[in-house]
Design an enzyme around this catalytic site. Structure first.
Site, mmCIF file in Angstrom:
data_model
loop_
_atom_site.group_PDB
_atom_site.id
_atom_site.type_symbol
_atom_site.label_atom_id
_atom_site.label_comp_id
_atom_site.label_asym_id
_atom_site.label_seq_id
_atom_site.Cartn_x
_atom_site.Cartn_y
_atom_site.Cartn_z
ATOM 1 N N GLU A 110 27.765 -0.135 34.754
ATOM 2 C CA GLU A 110 26.488 0.600 34.374
ATOM 3 C C GLU A 110 26.846 1.507 33.325
ATOM 4 O OE1 GLU A 110 23.418 0.233 35.154
ATOM 5 O OE2 GLU A 110 24.151 -1.452 36.049
ATOM 6 N N HIS A 130 19.849 -1.471 27.640
ATOM 7 C CA HIS A 130 20.663 -1.373 28.312
ATOM 8 C C HIS A 130 20.912 -2.907 29.099
ATOM 9 C CE1 HIS A 130 22.574 0.307 32.153
ATOM 10 N NE2 HIS A 130 22.207 -0.514 32.594
ATOM 11 N N GLU A 131 19.720 -3.470 29.263
ATOM 12 C CA GLU A 131 20.098 -4.826 30.226
ATOM 13 C C GLU A 131 20.437 -5.870 28.985
ATOM 14 O OE1 GLU A 131 19.393 -4.985 33.032
ATOM 15 O OE2 GLU A 131 18.387 -3.019 33.460
ATOM 16 N N HIS A 172 24.201 -5.705 29.186
ATOM 17 C CA HIS A 172 24.710 -6.346 30.446
ATOM 18 C C HIS A 172 24.901 -7.967 30.027
ATOM 19 C CE1 HIS A 172 24.830 -3.740 33.518
ATOM 20 N NE2 HIS A 172 23.636 -3.136 33.287
#
Length: 301
Positions: free
Chosen positions: A228, A153-154, A157
């Site tokens: 998100e 997930h990071e 980003h």
């Protein structure tokens, strides 16, 4: 992502306020940059000033983001070629493997910070100068698949360039903040005696700017919540939907365990996760959507 947004917003407000204070003192002392003459407000110079200061503030905040995160969270940056524990080595390998899968040509810095909170964040001024950091609490609480989902997930980003798009949005918000705070300050100063107008205007600029910055953060937080969902999809593409969904369910299970017995408001780890559901006005200032909604959207893919 909650922490990187918090760092960015706080840094932006401090940088923006500092720029305006310094410029206000210089312009008053040297009598330059007048935006008011003969009782009439010069809107064009005010607009140009607002754009320059607004975007300067946001880009300075972006440039400082990685350094600020390291200092505030006391992040231990892991050297891939150095002596690492098995746990640290596993984190570095996950970040690098997922980064290559995301098409990143420059590997992010990888760090761990000592905290009981279950959290991770990514920040940095560009894809070439990014940082992915995880908390010791996250590594201690989550299993390997969940940790991989969080890291994916990071990394998403970083690959999505979220900090740059956030900076551009913040620059627009800053422009409006600077413009309307100075406009409101000029109007407010006209209600006092002439000899007090300079002092009142100076103080009003700072007050209105901080107030409008807080209100402007509602727009930034709304964009953060949207990103998100996008990062969840990116994490699912990198690590697999099952691991991404498992990571979100693990976060939810941790929140539920911590909330048992009415400890929600007293649990510092939960408060810093920025992932628990909020309602009403508080939701407007939340950087993350509700976990149930994130899980549902991911499962609908």
């Amino acid at each position: 992502m909650g922490k990187r947004i918090l760092f960015f917003l706080l840094t932006n407000i401090l940088v923006l306020t500092t720029i305006v204070i310094v410029w206000s003192i210089i312009s008053t002392f040297f009598e330059i940059g007048a935006i008011e003459s003969g009782g009439t407000i010069n809107f064009v110079p005010l607009a140009v000033f607002s754009i320059v200061v607004g975007f300067t503030g946001s880009f300075i905040s972006l440039a400082m983001s990685r350094w600020i995160a390291k200092k505030m969270m006391k992040v231990k940056v892991l050297d891939p070629n150095g002596a690492l524990s098995s746990q640290e080595r596993a984190v570095v390998e996950k970040v690098h493997r997922l980064s290559r899968a995301a098409g990143l040509t420059h590997m992010p810095e990888v760090g761990i910070y000592e905290s009981p909170e279950v959290n991770a964040f990514a920040t940095g001024p560009s894809k070439k100068r990014s940082l992915v950091a995880v908390s010791a609490g996250l590594l201690n609480v989550m299993d390997d698949d969940a940790v991989e989902g969080v890291i994916a997930h990071e990394v998403a980003h970083v690959a999505n360039g979220d900090m740059v798009t956030m900076t551009l949005l913040q620059g627009v918000v800053n422009t409006f903040v600077v413009f309307f705070s100075r406009l409101a300050a000029i109007i407010a100063s006209r209600f006092v005696r002439e000899e007090m107008q300079t002092v009142v205007r100076f103080a009003a600029i700072i007050i209105f700017q901080i107030l409008f910055s807080i209100l402007g953060s509602i727009v930034v937080m709304a964009f953060s919540r949207y990103r998100e969902f996008h990062a969840d999809r990116g994490g699912a593409d990198l690590a697999g939907r099952d691991k991404m969904a498992h990571a979100l369910r693990s976060l939810k299970a941790h929140v539920n365990r911590a909330n048992v017995g009415g400890r929600r408001n007293d649990d510092a780890a939960i408060q810093t996760m920025k992932i628990s559901g909020k309602g009403g006005v508080a939701k407007l200032f939340s950087s993350h959507p509700d976990l149930d909604e994130r899980i549902a959207r991911l499962e609908q893919r």
